[in-house]
Design a protein around this motif. Sequence first.
Motif, PDB file in Angstrom:
ATOM      1  N   GLU A 138       0.814  -1.215   0.000  1.00  0.00           N
ATOM      2  CA  GLU A 138       0.000   0.000   0.000  1.00  0.00           C
ATOM      3  C   GLU A 138       0.844   1.259   0.000  1.00  0.00           C
ATOM      4  OE1 GLU A 138      -3.076   0.131  -0.552  1.00  0.00           O
ATOM      5  OE2 GLU A 138      -3.458  -2.030  -0.436  1.00  0.00           O
ATOM      6  N   THR A 139       2.133   1.159   0.338  1.00  0.00           N
ATOM      7  CA  THR A 139       2.987   2.344   0.366  1.00  0.00           C
ATOM      8  C   THR A 139       3.658   2.605  -0.980  1.00  0.00           C
ATOM      9  OG1 THR A 139       5.047   1.197   1.012  1.00  0.00           O
ATOM     10  CG2 THR A 139       3.488   1.778   2.774  1.00  0.00           C
ATOM     11  N   LEU A 140       3.558   1.680  -1.917  1.00  0.00           N
ATOM     12  CA  LEU A 140       4.294   1.780  -3.175  1.00  0.00           C
ATOM     13  C   LEU A 140       3.538   2.576  -4.233  1.00  0.00           C
ATOM     14  CD1 LEU A 140       5.526  -1.920  -3.453  1.00  0.00           C
ATOM     15  CD2 LEU A 140       6.765   0.046  -2.506  1.00  0.00           C
ATOM     16  N   ARG A 141       4.288   3.088  -5.209  1.00  0.00           N
ATOM     17  CA  ARG A 141       3.653   3.693  -6.375  1.00  0.00           C
ATOM     18  C   ARG A 141       2.805   2.639  -7.066  1.00  0.00           C
ATOM     19  NH1 ARG A 141       4.761   2.818 -11.339  1.00  0.00           N
ATOM     20  NH2 ARG A 141       6.969   2.227 -11.125  1.00  0.00           N
ATOM     21  N   PRO A 142       1.593   2.973  -7.469  1.00  0.00           N
ATOM     22  CA  PRO A 142       0.739   1.978  -8.141  1.00  0.00           C
ATOM     23  C   PRO A 142       1.408   1.419  -9.394  1.00  0.00           C
ATOM     24  CG  PRO A 142      -0.556   3.872  -7.476  1.00  0.00           C
ATOM     25  CD  PRO A 142       0.886   4.241  -7.243  1.00  0.00           C
ATOM     26  N   THR A 144       1.868   0.234 -13.116  1.00  0.00           N
ATOM     27  CA  THR A 144       1.329   0.686 -14.397  1.00  0.00           C
ATOM     28  C   THR A 144       0.865  -0.507 -15.221  1.00  0.00           C
ATOM     29  OG1 THR A 144       3.444   0.566 -15.570  1.00  0.00           O
ATOM     30  CG2 THR A 144       2.969   2.603 -14.354  1.00  0.00           C
ATOM     31  N   GLU A 147       3.833  -2.241 -16.785  1.00  0.00           N
ATOM     32  CA  GLU A 147       4.566  -3.103 -15.869  1.00  0.00           C
ATOM     33  C   GLU A 147       3.830  -4.421 -15.659  1.00  0.00           C
ATOM     34  OE1 GLU A 147       6.714   0.360 -13.131  1.00  0.00           O
ATOM     35  OE2 GLU A 147       4.749  -0.436 -12.581  1.00  0.00           O
TER      36      GLU A 147
END
Length: 220
Positions: A138-142, A144, A147
Amino acid sequence: MTESYPVTQRSRVRRAHERGSHARADVYAVLDASPLCHVGYVVDGAPYVTPTLHWRVGDRVYWHGSAASRFLRAARGMPVCLTCSRMDGYVMARSAFSHSVNYRSAMVFGTANLLEGEEAIAAALRDMIEDFFPGRWETLRPMTDQERKATAILWMDIEEASVKVRDAPPGDGAEGDYPVWAGVIPMRTVLDAPCPAPELPADMPVPEGLAALVASGRLR
């Protein structure tokens, strides 16, 4: 679910020194303690062994790689053997013949399946991150779309499995009067102090979950 996997020719282990086991709990313990696995399969008559990260959900093991990998695409529907191993020490005996290592190793067999669907792949990748680093996803960049499409997830249900463990001193105690040092030199693989990325703000602390993992002595 039975407590042990079936014993067949391909998963048979020798019972010498009580090192072998087919118990599910023993298999899970080695799989879950090992971040890295090696997946072996045969493509066009040639053997390949691929190192990769893996994670387990119940009796199912997942691993990932590049969606562009021809090996991963070729492995779909193929019988595979996935192995994990941990070395715990050198066993120093009185003779060269009796030297050994203390270790834990698991060998599991099944059929490789390619995970389909963007939502299923995203969920599996979340499971992987959360398995290694609880609370981090939940802390990470979503992620793409690009990816997600570049990542392939394979899985297999464990059909057969065996574990071997050696955790003992040298087995040549009867030669204890021979004047040479004998014993075990323990070996540990542990996480070290985190090294921040160069561009990270100096006042950004290591997350509590990662700090706890490093302090735990576990690898995952």
